[in-house]
Write an enzyme that holds these catalytic residues in place. Structure first.
Site, PDB file in Angstrom:
ATOM      1  N   ARG A   7       0.565 -13.231   6.096  1.00  0.00           N
ATOM      2  CA  ARG A   7       1.314 -12.526   7.089  1.00  0.00           C
ATOM      3  C   ARG A   7       0.402 -11.157   7.915  1.00  0.00           C
ATOM      4  O   ARG A   7      -0.557 -11.351   7.300  1.00  0.00           O
ATOM      5  CB  ARG A   7       2.705 -12.470   7.054  1.00  0.00           C
ATOM      6  N   SER A   9       1.837  -8.953   9.015  1.00  0.00           N
ATOM      7  CA  SER A   9       2.082  -7.424   9.712  1.00  0.00           C
ATOM      8  C   SER A   9       1.256  -6.369   8.462  1.00  0.00           C
ATOM      9  O   SER A   9       0.482  -6.608   7.828  1.00  0.00           O
ATOM     10  CB  SER A   9       3.216  -7.371   9.068  1.00  0.00           C
ATOM     11  N   LYS A  81      10.314 -10.932  -2.644  1.00  0.00           N
ATOM     12  CA  LYS A  81      11.271 -11.136  -2.249  1.00  0.00           C
ATOM     13  C   LYS A  81      11.928 -11.925  -1.269  1.00  0.00           C
ATOM     14  O   LYS A  81      12.949 -11.975  -0.649  1.00  0.00           O
ATOM     15  CB  LYS A  81      11.976  -9.298  -2.087  1.00  0.00           C
ATOM     16  N   ASP A  82      10.916 -12.327  -0.683  1.00  0.00           N
ATOM     17  CA  ASP A  82      10.716 -13.510   0.579  1.00  0.00           C
ATOM     18  C   ASP A  82      10.101 -14.480   0.191  1.00  0.00           C
ATOM     19  O   ASP A  82      10.805 -15.728   1.245  1.00  0.00           O
ATOM     20  CB  ASP A  82       9.519 -12.522   1.978  1.00  0.00           C
ATOM     21  N   THR A 125      20.346  -2.745   9.181  1.00  0.00           N
ATOM     22  CA  THR A 125      19.745  -3.796   8.690  1.00  0.00           C
ATOM     23  C   THR A 125      20.419  -4.879   8.674  1.00  0.00           C
ATOM     24  O   THR A 125      21.422  -4.965  10.093  1.00  0.00           O
ATOM     25  CB  THR A 125      20.031  -3.474   6.853  1.00  0.00           C
ATOM     26  N   SER A 127      19.769  -7.575   6.292  1.00  0.00           N
ATOM     27  CA  SER A 127      19.400  -7.725   4.951  1.00  0.00           C
ATOM     28  C   SER A 127      21.125  -7.790   4.145  1.00  0.00           C
ATOM     29  O   SER A 127      21.974  -7.069   4.279  1.00  0.00           O
ATOM     30  CB  SER A 127      19.052  -6.651   4.251  1.00  0.00           C
ATOM     31  N   ARG A 129      22.404  -8.802   1.882  1.00  0.00           N
ATOM     32  CA  ARG A 129      22.653  -7.495   0.437  1.00  0.00           C
ATOM     33  C   ARG A 129      22.883  -5.908   0.745  1.00  0.00           C
ATOM     34  O   ARG A 129      24.066  -5.173   0.296  1.00  0.00           O
ATOM     35  CB  ARG A 129      21.170  -8.184  -0.714  1.00  0.00           C
ATOM     36  N   ARG A 130      21.915  -5.507   1.339  1.00  0.00           N
ATOM     37  CA  ARG A 130      21.781  -3.793   1.827  1.00  0.00           C
ATOM     38  C   ARG A 130      23.682  -3.891   2.486  1.00  0.00           C
ATOM     39  O   ARG A 130      23.932  -3.130   2.455  1.00  0.00           O
ATOM     40  CB  ARG A 130      21.101  -3.927   2.600  1.00  0.00           C
ATOM     41  N   ARG A 147      15.578  -5.532  12.627  1.00  0.00           N
ATOM     42  CA  ARG A 147      14.632  -6.739  11.649  1.00  0.00           C
ATOM     43  C   ARG A 147      12.825  -5.944  12.534  1.00  0.00           C
ATOM     44  O   ARG A 147      13.007  -5.171  13.550  1.00  0.00           O
ATOM     45  CB  ARG A 147      14.730  -7.755  12.873  1.00  0.00           C
ATOM     46  N   THR A 152       7.525  -0.833  12.958  1.00  0.00           N
ATOM     47  CA  THR A 152       9.019  -0.816  14.226  1.00  0.00           C
ATOM     48  C   THR A 152      10.741  -0.721  14.137  1.00  0.00           C
ATOM     49  O   THR A 152      10.881   0.513  14.898  1.00  0.00           O
ATOM     50  CB  THR A 152       8.873  -2.850  14.048  1.00  0.00           C
ATOM     51  N   ARG A 153      10.851  -0.712  12.729  1.00  0.00           N
ATOM     52  CA  ARG A 153      12.101  -0.179  12.129  1.00  0.00           C
ATOM     53  C   ARG A 153      12.078   1.245  12.328  1.00  0.00           C
ATOM     54  O   ARG A 153      12.975   1.580  12.423  1.00  0.00           O
ATOM     55  CB  ARG A 153      12.412  -0.513  11.199  1.00  0.00           C
ATOM     56  N   CYS A 239      19.927 -17.870   1.492  1.00  0.00           N
ATOM     57  CA  CYS A 239      19.678 -16.389   2.747  1.00  0.00           C
ATOM     58  C   CYS A 239      20.984 -15.107   3.062  1.00  0.00           C
ATOM     59  O   CYS A 239      21.195 -14.448   3.431  1.00  0.00           O
ATOM     60  CB  CYS A 239      18.494 -16.849   3.339  1.00  0.00           C
TER      61      CYS A 239
END
Length: 299
Positions: A7, A9, A81-82, A125, A127, A129-130, A147, A152-153, A239
């Site tokens: 990717r 990023s 993890k992705d 978030t 996620s 899970r989070r 996202r 960005t975050r 997901c």
């Protein structure tokens, strides 16, 4: 020349360079022996909706898979993890770099302790899970979608779109930002399966490339991440499922599943990570869960 797909990023490119450098060091190659090919994925293009609404984790990998299949690249580098639990038979995760810090870090505008966030604070978030773990510990928090890459975050946080967010310690460290955020103990936020691990994928029938990649595989990381991903498969998590797991290098695995609103959390552990132990752990988690929580997993 080895064509390495990734990717685009900043973190993904950093991880790609880590793999390229490891390959050159292991084989005595010059740096021009590996070409990094940046490929924009759907997950990078679509930033305004949670992944679960538009196709899940496949949005991080499908363009890289296509590039592997048609020969544009020889290997692909992923944040494990992705990566979807189920992989095509034509592809294989052949190696992993040594695992980094598995913890999450709290990044907040006016607080360095998760439990000290203001009542009703907005946590950014996307996620599951989070979000579920945060709401389990602090039901008063308001979760807002967040996202984008790390910069960005962090920018969204500075401009007030949220009061706090959670980022992976491994990613921050790899980007040279070890001072950003406060680590959260795994006892409070058990990490996502495979968090902190970088994997290398190739065509399953490419034995020459597989032999080259084997030289940089970190066996303890591959074993631990393999156990966590095996648990995901046994649970049938998607997901949309809030699930966390961590297999220690010394043996054993701890895991939890949660309702999206954090109102239910089931925790279990095993001292072994063999196939029978993983199946038994999944069965205990699902068997202890309420029907509502169990319904979020295929089993």
């Amino acid at each position: 020349m080895v064509k390495l797909g990734t990717r685009g990023s900043p973190l993904a490119l950093t991880q790609a360079r880590m793999v390229a450098e490891a390959l050159c060091a292991a084989h005595g190659w010059t740096e021009d022996a590996v070409a990094i090919v940046a490929i924009k994925t759907t997950g990078d293009k679509v930033q305004d909706r949670p992944l679960a609404e538009i196709g899940g984790k496949a949005l991080w990998t499908k363009e890289l898979e296509a590039a592997l299949h048609d020969g544009r690249i020889d290997i692909a580098v992923h944040s494990m993890k992705d990566v979807e639990t189920w992989r095509p038979d034509t592809l294989a995760i052949a190696a992993m770099l040594p695992r980094a810090d598995v913890r999450d870090r709290l990044v907040a505008n006016d607080c360095d302790d998760f439990m000290c966030l203001a009542v009703g604070a907005r946590l950014g978030t996307s996620s599951p899970r989070r979000a579920a773990q945060a709401l389990h510990a602090r039901p008063d928090l308001v979760v807002v979608p967040f996202r984008g890459n790390v910069d960005t975050r962090l920018s969204k946080l500075r401009t007030g779109e949220a009061d706090a967010t959670l980022l992976a310690a491994a990613g921050l460290d790899r980007l040279g930002r070890p001072d950003v955020g406060t680590p959260i103990p795994p006892e409070l936020f058990l990490p996502a399966p495979a968090q902190g691990a970088v994997g290398i994928e190739l065509r399953a029938n490419d034995d020459v490339m597989r032999a080259m990649i084997a030289a940089i595989d970190d066996a303890p990381t591959s074993a631990a991440v393999g156990s966590e991903r095996a648990l995901l498969a046994a649970l049938g998590g998607s997901c949309r499922s809030a699930v966390a797991a961590h297999a220690a290098f010394t043996g054993g695995i701890r895991a939890e599943i949660l309702l999206p609103d954090g109102s239910e959390r089931i925790i279990a552990a095993r001292d072994s990570t063999d196939e029978a132990a993983i199946r038994d752990l999944a069965a205990e988690l699902l068997g202890t869960a309420s029907p509502a929580l169990r319904a979020l997993f295929e089993g």
